[in-house]
Scaffold this motif. Structure first.
Motif, PDB file in Angstrom:
ATOM      1  N   LYS A 143     -14.051 -17.428   3.313  1.00  0.00           N
ATOM      2  CA  LYS A 143     -13.711 -17.794   4.752  1.00  0.00           C
ATOM      3  C   LYS A 143     -14.492 -17.170   5.757  1.00  0.00           C
ATOM      4  CE  LYS A 143      -9.110 -18.030   2.458  1.00  0.00           C
ATOM      5  NZ  LYS A 143      -7.487 -17.888   2.805  1.00  0.00           N
ATOM      6  N   ASP A 145     -16.282 -18.895   7.832  1.00  0.00           N
ATOM      7  CA  ASP A 145     -16.373 -20.015   9.037  1.00  0.00           C
ATOM      8  C   ASP A 145     -14.957 -19.395   9.841  1.00  0.00           C
ATOM      9  OD1 ASP A 145     -13.756 -21.985   7.914  1.00  0.00           O
ATOM     10  OD2 ASP A 145     -14.939 -21.285   6.309  1.00  0.00           O
ATOM     11  N   LYS A 146     -14.059 -18.600   9.380  1.00  0.00           N
ATOM     12  CA  LYS A 146     -12.842 -18.065  10.215  1.00  0.00           C
ATOM     13  C   LYS A 146     -13.238 -16.680  11.239  1.00  0.00           C
ATOM     14  CE  LYS A 146      -9.620 -20.739   8.342  1.00  0.00           C
ATOM     15  NZ  LYS A 146     -10.500 -21.776   7.536  1.00  0.00           N
ATOM     16  N   ARG A 149     -19.881 -15.462  13.923  1.00  0.00           N
ATOM     17  CA  ARG A 149     -20.993 -14.839  13.157  1.00  0.00           C
ATOM     18  C   ARG A 149     -21.544 -13.663  13.630  1.00  0.00           C
ATOM     19  NH1 ARG A 149     -25.703 -17.840  11.116  1.00  0.00           N
ATOM     20  NH2 ARG A 149     -24.608 -19.502  11.266  1.00  0.00           N
ATOM     21  N   TRP A 152     -19.534 -10.904  11.558  1.00  0.00           N
ATOM     22  CA  TRP A 152     -19.876 -10.850   9.919  1.00  0.00           C
ATOM     23  C   TRP A 152     -20.462  -9.552   9.457  1.00  0.00           C
ATOM     24  CZ3 TRP A 152     -22.959 -16.203   9.111  1.00  0.00           C
ATOM     25  CH2 TRP A 152     -22.118 -17.163   9.000  1.00  0.00           C
ATOM     26  N   SER A 175     -18.381 -19.912   2.780  1.00  0.00           N
ATOM     27  CA  SER A 175     -17.362 -20.591   3.246  1.00  0.00           C
ATOM     28  C   SER A 175     -17.225 -21.805   2.507  1.00  0.00           C
ATOM     29  CB  SER A 175     -17.794 -21.018   4.780  1.00  0.00           C
ATOM     30  OG  SER A 175     -17.048 -22.060   4.949  1.00  0.00           O
ATOM     31  N   GLU A 177     -15.539 -24.378   3.592  1.00  0.00           N
ATOM     32  CA  GLU A 177     -15.696 -25.327   4.414  1.00  0.00           C
ATOM     33  C   GLU A 177     -17.067 -25.951   4.757  1.00  0.00           C
ATOM     34  OE1 GLU A 177     -12.851 -26.687   6.167  1.00  0.00           O
ATOM     35  OE2 GLU A 177     -11.680 -25.924   4.690  1.00  0.00           O
ATOM     36  N   THR A 178     -17.834 -24.961   4.929  1.00  0.00           N
ATOM     37  CA  THR A 178     -19.220 -25.142   5.489  1.00  0.00           C
ATOM     38  C   THR A 178     -20.057 -25.479   4.193  1.00  0.00           C
ATOM     39  OG1 THR A 178     -19.720 -23.250   5.744  1.00  0.00           O
ATOM     40  CG2 THR A 178     -18.966 -24.351   7.588  1.00  0.00           C
TER      41      THR A 178
END
Length: 200
Positions: A143, A145-146, A149, A152, A175, A177-178
């Motif tokens: 996760k 993408d949540k 950056r 991180w 991620s 998602e990406t």
């Protein structure tokens, strides 16, 4: 990693149900709803091969997925879900311990943790277990993408500190998602298999 073939093979609860073709196995452990199914789907570039569910505690067996007729990804039941009975939790624990202690084709364990949260008590227990059994481990922080950056590094540092992670254990920010972290994780998986083959 180019995926030419990916399929669900079998659900197993006992050693006599495990596949017997001796392909290398990469197992995934993590708390319920941490995103293991989405991670598997993204690794294999398949949308719904591993069933994702908003209902925690859905996976109750060891689910085997064969990739490129070369390796298995083995999905453990998610832990730490309150609505699973105490008896079921004990059965999950015994099933996973039996696998970890006896499964020779296991080459790498992915410990899957939501990057947004500090590791749970169960995450720490699982990590300590893996170290106790001497199993090569990669920490996968899902996760990504949540989280911005810029944060991180802070989140990863917290996870490593809370787990008491060994410096040699790789950490991958992932991620579903990406697709971020996918190639890096495949490289770590393939390296673990290659290293094992060299020592045989």
């Amino acid at each position: 990693m180019k995926i030419t073939q990916a399929e669900f093979m079998i659900s197993a609860v006992r050693p006599d149900q495990y596949p017997v073709d001796a392909l290398p196995e990469i197992a995934l452990a993590g708390r319920s709803n941490v995103g293991k199914s989405s991670l598997i789907n993204k690794l294999m570039m398949r949308k719904n091969l591993a069933r994702t569910s908003s209902q925690p505690g859905k996976t109750q067996q060891l689910n085997y997925y064969r990739v490129n007729d070369m390796i298995y990804l083995v999905d453990f039941p998610g832990y730490g879900y309150a609505k699973v009975s105490k008896k079921q939790r004990e059965q999950f624990g015994q099933m996973i311990e039996t696998y970890l202690r006896t499964r020779e084709p296991l080459k790498l364990q992915l410990l899957v943790i939501d990057v947004r949260h500090a590791p749970s008590t169960d995450d720490k227990l699982m990590y300590d277990w893996l170290k106790h059994f001497g199993i090569p481990t990669c920490i996968v922080c899902t996760k990504a993408d949540k989280v911005p950056r810029s944060k991180w590094e802070k989140h990863i540092k917290l996870i490593k500190t809370e787990l008491g992670a060994e410096p040699s254990d790789p950490v991958v920010l992932f991620s579903s998602e990406t697709g971020g972290g996918r190639e890096e994780l495949w490289n770590i998986i393939m390296e673990a298999i290659a290293q094992e083959e060299e020592t045989v």
